[in-house]
Enzyme design. Structure first.
Site, mmCIF file in Angstrom:
data_model
loop_
_atom_site.group_PDB
_atom_site.id
_atom_site.type_symbol
_atom_site.label_atom_id
_atom_site.label_comp_id
_atom_site.label_asym_id
_atom_site.label_seq_id
_atom_site.Cartn_x
_atom_site.Cartn_y
_atom_site.Cartn_z
ATOM 1 N N LYS A 26 0.838 -1.212 0.000
ATOM 2 C CA LYS A 26 0.000 0.000 0.000
ATOM 3 C C LYS A 26 0.870 1.258 0.000
ATOM 4 O O LYS A 26 0.636 2.179 -0.776
ATOM 5 C CB LYS A 26 -0.904 0.006 1.232
ATOM 6 C CG LYS A 26 -1.609 1.335 1.452
ATOM 7 C CD LYS A 26 -2.486 1.340 2.679
ATOM 8 C CE LYS A 26 -1.801 1.806 3.945
ATOM 9 N NZ LYS A 26 -1.582 3.253 4.063
ATOM 10 N N ASN A 27 1.868 1.276 0.873
ATOM 11 C CA ASN A 27 2.653 2.506 1.036
ATOM 12 C C ASN A 27 3.604 2.785 -0.118
ATOM 13 O O ASN A 27 4.219 3.847 -0.171
ATOM 14 C CB ASN A 27 3.436 2.473 2.359
ATOM 15 C CG ASN A 27 2.523 2.717 3.556
ATOM 16 O OD1 ASN A 27 1.333 2.966 3.392
ATOM 17 N ND2 ASN A 27 3.086 2.642 4.754
ATOM 18 N N CYS A 34 -5.179 8.435 9.486
ATOM 19 C CA CYS A 34 -5.197 7.696 10.755
ATOM 20 C C CYS A 34 -5.026 8.648 11.931
ATOM 21 O O CYS A 34 -4.246 9.590 11.872
ATOM 22 C CB CYS A 34 -4.037 6.701 10.800
ATOM 23 S SG CYS A 34 -4.415 5.115 10.073
ATOM 24 N N ARG A 41 0.766 14.532 13.373
ATOM 25 C CA ARG A 41 1.231 14.339 11.998
ATOM 26 C C ARG A 41 1.220 15.616 11.161
ATOM 27 O O ARG A 41 0.431 15.757 10.221
ATOM 28 C CB ARG A 41 0.405 13.253 11.313
ATOM 29 C CG ARG A 41 0.498 11.930 12.040
ATOM 30 C CD ARG A 41 -0.191 10.834 11.295
ATOM 31 N NE ARG A 41 0.668 10.244 10.294
ATOM 32 C CZ ARG A 41 0.336 9.165 9.594
ATOM 33 N NH1 ARG A 41 -0.827 8.601 9.779
ATOM 34 N NH2 ARG A 41 1.149 8.661 8.707
ATOM 35 N N ASP A 83 4.864 0.798 11.959
ATOM 36 C CA ASP A 83 3.658 0.163 11.418
ATOM 37 C C ASP A 83 3.520 -1.304 11.842
ATOM 38 O O ASP A 83 2.524 -1.946 11.506
ATOM 39 C CB ASP A 83 3.642 0.260 9.885
ATOM 40 C CG ASP A 83 3.271 1.658 9.415
ATOM 41 O OD1 ASP A 83 2.912 2.497 10.255
ATOM 42 O OD2 ASP A 83 3.341 1.908 8.195
ATOM 43 N N ARG A 88 -8.685 -0.563 4.463
ATOM 44 C CA ARG A 88 -7.804 0.450 3.873
ATOM 45 C C ARG A 88 -6.448 -0.164 3.530
ATOM 46 O O ARG A 88 -5.806 0.282 2.587
ATOM 47 C CB ARG A 88 -7.579 1.596 4.868
ATOM 48 C CG ARG A 88 -8.783 2.490 5.076
ATOM 49 C CD ARG A 88 -8.403 3.669 5.944
ATOM 50 N NE ARG A 88 -7.089 4.144 5.549
ATOM 51 C CZ ARG A 88 -6.171 4.638 6.378
ATOM 52 N NH1 ARG A 88 -6.425 4.743 7.654
ATOM 53 N NH2 ARG A 88 -5.014 5.052 5.926
HETATM 54 C C1 UD1 Z 1 4.515 7.028 6.311
HETATM 55 C C2 UD1 Z 1 3.629 5.813 6.164
HETATM 56 C C3 UD1 Z 1 3.119 5.354 7.530
HETATM 57 C C4 UD1 Z 1 4.293 5.131 8.474
HETATM 58 C C5 UD1 Z 1 5.204 6.351 8.518
HETATM 59 C C6 UD1 Z 1 6.471 6.133 9.324
HETATM 60 C C7 UD1 Z 1 2.579 5.951 3.987
HETATM 61 C C8 UD1 Z 1 1.345 6.164 3.188
HETATM 62 N N1 UD1 Z 1 2.508 6.143 5.297
HETATM 63 O O1 UD1 Z 1 3.722 8.067 6.867
HETATM 64 O O2 UD1 Z 1 2.392 4.143 7.337
HETATM 65 O O3 UD1 Z 1 3.794 4.885 9.783
HETATM 66 O O4 UD1 Z 1 5.609 6.716 7.178
HETATM 67 O O5 UD1 Z 1 7.180 5.052 8.823
HETATM 68 O O6 UD1 Z 1 3.617 5.615 3.449
HETATM 69 N N2 UD1 Z 1 6.693 14.785 10.625
HETATM 70 C C9 UD1 Z 1 6.806 16.115 10.938
HETATM 71 N N3 UD1 Z 1 6.588 17.038 9.942
HETATM 72 C C10 UD1 Z 1 6.278 16.654 8.670
HETATM 73 C C11 UD1 Z 1 6.166 15.295 8.365
HETATM 74 C C12 UD1 Z 1 6.401 14.387 9.358
HETATM 75 O O7 UD1 Z 1 7.088 16.486 12.074
HETATM 76 O O8 UD1 Z 1 6.091 17.537 7.820
HETATM 77 C C13 UD1 Z 1 6.917 13.780 11.675
HETATM 78 C C14 UD1 Z 1 5.681 12.936 11.951
HETATM 79 O O9 UD1 Z 1 4.784 13.567 12.831
HETATM 80 C C15 UD1 Z 1 6.306 11.701 12.546
HETATM 81 C C16 UD1 Z 1 7.630 11.579 11.768
HETATM 82 O O10 UD1 Z 1 7.884 12.866 11.234
HETATM 83 O O11 UD1 Z 1 6.596 11.922 13.898
HETATM 84 C C17 UD1 Z 1 7.632 10.562 10.653
HETATM 85 O O12 UD1 Z 1 6.518 10.780 9.821
HETATM 86 P P1 UD1 Z 1 6.553 10.415 8.267
HETATM 87 O O13 UD1 Z 1 7.710 9.523 8.003
HETATM 88 O O14 UD1 Z 1 6.460 11.660 7.484
HETATM 89 O O15 UD1 Z 1 5.214 9.586 8.112
HETATM 90 P P2 UD1 Z 1 4.244 9.569 6.853
HETATM 91 O O16 UD1 Z 1 4.999 9.810 5.608
HETATM 92 O O17 UD1 Z 1 3.061 10.414 7.142
#
Ligand code: UD1
Length: 431
Positions: free
Chosen positions: A22-23, A126, A131, A316, A408
């Site tokens: 999915k990701n 989620c 986030r 995850d 999902r």
């Molecule tokens: C993706 C995955 C999710 C997984 C996560 C971490 C998909 C669709 N989703 O989510 O399943 O749990 O990676 O492996 O691929 N952060 C910030 N600012 C930002 C962006 C992120 O502070 O602009 C923080 C987040 O709050 C979190 C950390 O960075 O604490 C990691 O998040 P991130 O790797 O960006 O997760 P996603 O890409 O949303």
């Protein structure tokens, strides 16, 4: 609303085919916005998130066509879908579409790269912590995008095109790295992405973009260099197998005992989790067909883990591993370092008789001799599946409500588990 009913029972035995990730599928689909030509993705999982993203992309002008089944193809074969964004007809991603799935926010980068502008609603998804998207916006700004926030929308523009630059992430972010890649491929000049995420899904996206004519080197490492090109063309790419689905079923077998082949799974994509499972008493063997997971007799040993970006133990799989530890012979500690508030499954596992204490970002789990079936509620995608794992060994009946979270991210979950002997069924209708 559908529910899932599980009667706890014996070991799992058989073969579980692993679907496309999915990701990886989501950012790959979004990458189709970067070219006028057709991007063909095979091994696509059939999931609610994929269907939702098809709807969102359709709104921007992406046509998609699904190839029909071929003779001899099993029901486990992933779909092949062709995405064509001949013209970008709408650069707005509205709230009612984006709020249902966080990853749809990632359309921002290709829309700006291709059309010079985008108006994208701030995301939902989620319920696992706040986030934010500040780092995604920082990446876009570093490449020359003007960003404003208006009425819950990010309004982005780069009228004269994006310009290569340096993006140094203060924190590893998967979404930020996907965004940086999709913006940089069409930017003028060179972009250096530092402290990039190294997840296999990043490498998968970079490989696909390179097939489309991009010049990316270093994906899978902390520093990625992108040389911008004038345009991208069509390509064919097969989505990599889902490492989270793999780890989830591996943990289910570790929980119930038994012997299951996870067909198509790749050990290297989740080695940290497999190492932890081995320490807990599960035997894992890599074979040409996939991963064979086995636990005979012997109890489940407690193991302490801490989630962290790839290649460490993935957040995850945290909920699923906690489910396993609820039956361990002793005390284990699970520390969640990626998302705050990703412990919503704790209360529900407790309803099944688990002994879990929370101390800040750490859960302390004392293994129980038995779990007992109960009605529980799914709260997010990975939390839901942790309840399935617990239900597989709980005495009596466990009913999981709000299973749309499972749909999902897990393709045909009940039938895959049922084929290995689990007593699990979906009950349609209202709770
Ligand atoms: C993706 C995955 C999710 C997984 C996560 C971490 C998909 C669709 N989703 O989510 O399943 O749990 O990676 O492996 O691929 N952060 C910030 N600012 C930002 C962006 C992120 O502070 O602009 C923080 C987040 O709050 C979190 C950390 O960075 O604490 C990691 O998040 P991130 O790797 O960006 O997760 P996603 O890409 O949303």
């Amino acid at each position: 609303m559908d529910r899932i009913k599980i009667t706890g029972g014996g070991p799992l035995e058989g073969v579980i085919p692993i679907s496309g990730a999915k990701n990886a599928a989501l950012p790959l689909m979004i990458a189709s916005l970067l070219t006028r030509d057709t991007l063909t993705l095979s091994n696509m999982p059939l999931l609610a998130d994929v269907t939702q993203l098809e709807r969102i992309l359709g709104n921007h002008g992406v046509d998609f066509a699904i190839s029909g089944k071929r003779s001899g193809q099993s029901e486990n074969a992933g779909r092949t879908v062709h995405f064509t964004a001949r013209d970008i007809v709408d650069t707005t991603a509205p709230y009612d579409l984006v709020s249902r799935m966080r990853a749809s926010f990632w359309v921002l980068a290709p829309l700006v790269a291709r059309a010079g502008e985008a108006r994208v609603s701030l995301p939902g998804g989620c319920a696992i912590g706040t986030r934010p998207v500040d780092l995604l916006l920082m990446a876009m700004e570093q490449l020359g995008t003007k960003i404003e926030i208006e009425n819950g929308y990010v309004v982005a523009s780069a009228k004269n095109g994006l310009i290569g630059g340096e993006i140094d992430f203060p924190k590893v972010t998967v979404g930020g790295t996907h965004t940086a890649l999709m913006a940089a491929v069409l930017a003028r000049g060179e972009t250096v992405i530092k402290n990039a995420a190294r997840e296999p899904e990043i490498t998968d996206l970079a490989n696909c973009l390179n097939k489309m004519g991009a010049k990316i080197s270093g994906a899978g490492e902390s520093t990625i260099v992108v040389k911008g090109v004038g345009s991208l063309h069509g390509a064919h790419h097969s989505v990599l197998p889902d490492r989270i689905e793999t780890g989830t079923y591996a943990m289910a077998v570790a929980m119930t005992g038994g012997d299951v082949l996870l067909a198509g799974a790749r050990a290297a994509d989740l080695q940290a989790a497999l190492d932890v499972l081995e320490q807990s008493g599960t035997k894992i063997t890599s074979t040409p067909e996939g991963l064979r997971v086995k636990r005979n007799g012997g109890g489940i040993q407690p193991v302490d883990i801490e989630t962290a970006p790839f290649p460490a133990f993935p957040t995850d799989l945290q909920a699923q591993f906690m489910a396993l530890m609820t039956r361990a012979n002793g005390v284990s500690r699970i520390t969640e370092t990626i998302f705050e508030n990703r412990f919503m499954h704790v209360q529900e596992l407790a309803r099944l008789g688990a002994h879990i204490k929370l101390e800040g970002d750490t859960a302390i789990i004392t293994g129980a001799e038995h779990l007992d079936g109960a009605p529980v509620m799914a709260t997010d995608l990975r939390a839901s599946v942790s309840l399935v794992i617990a239900g597989l060994v709980a005495r009596g009946e466990t009913t999981i409500n709000r299973v749309y979270h499972l749909d999902r991210g897990f393709e045909r979950l009940e039938s895959k588990l049922r084929a290995c002997g689990a007593q699990i069924e979906r009950i349609s209708g209202h709770a």
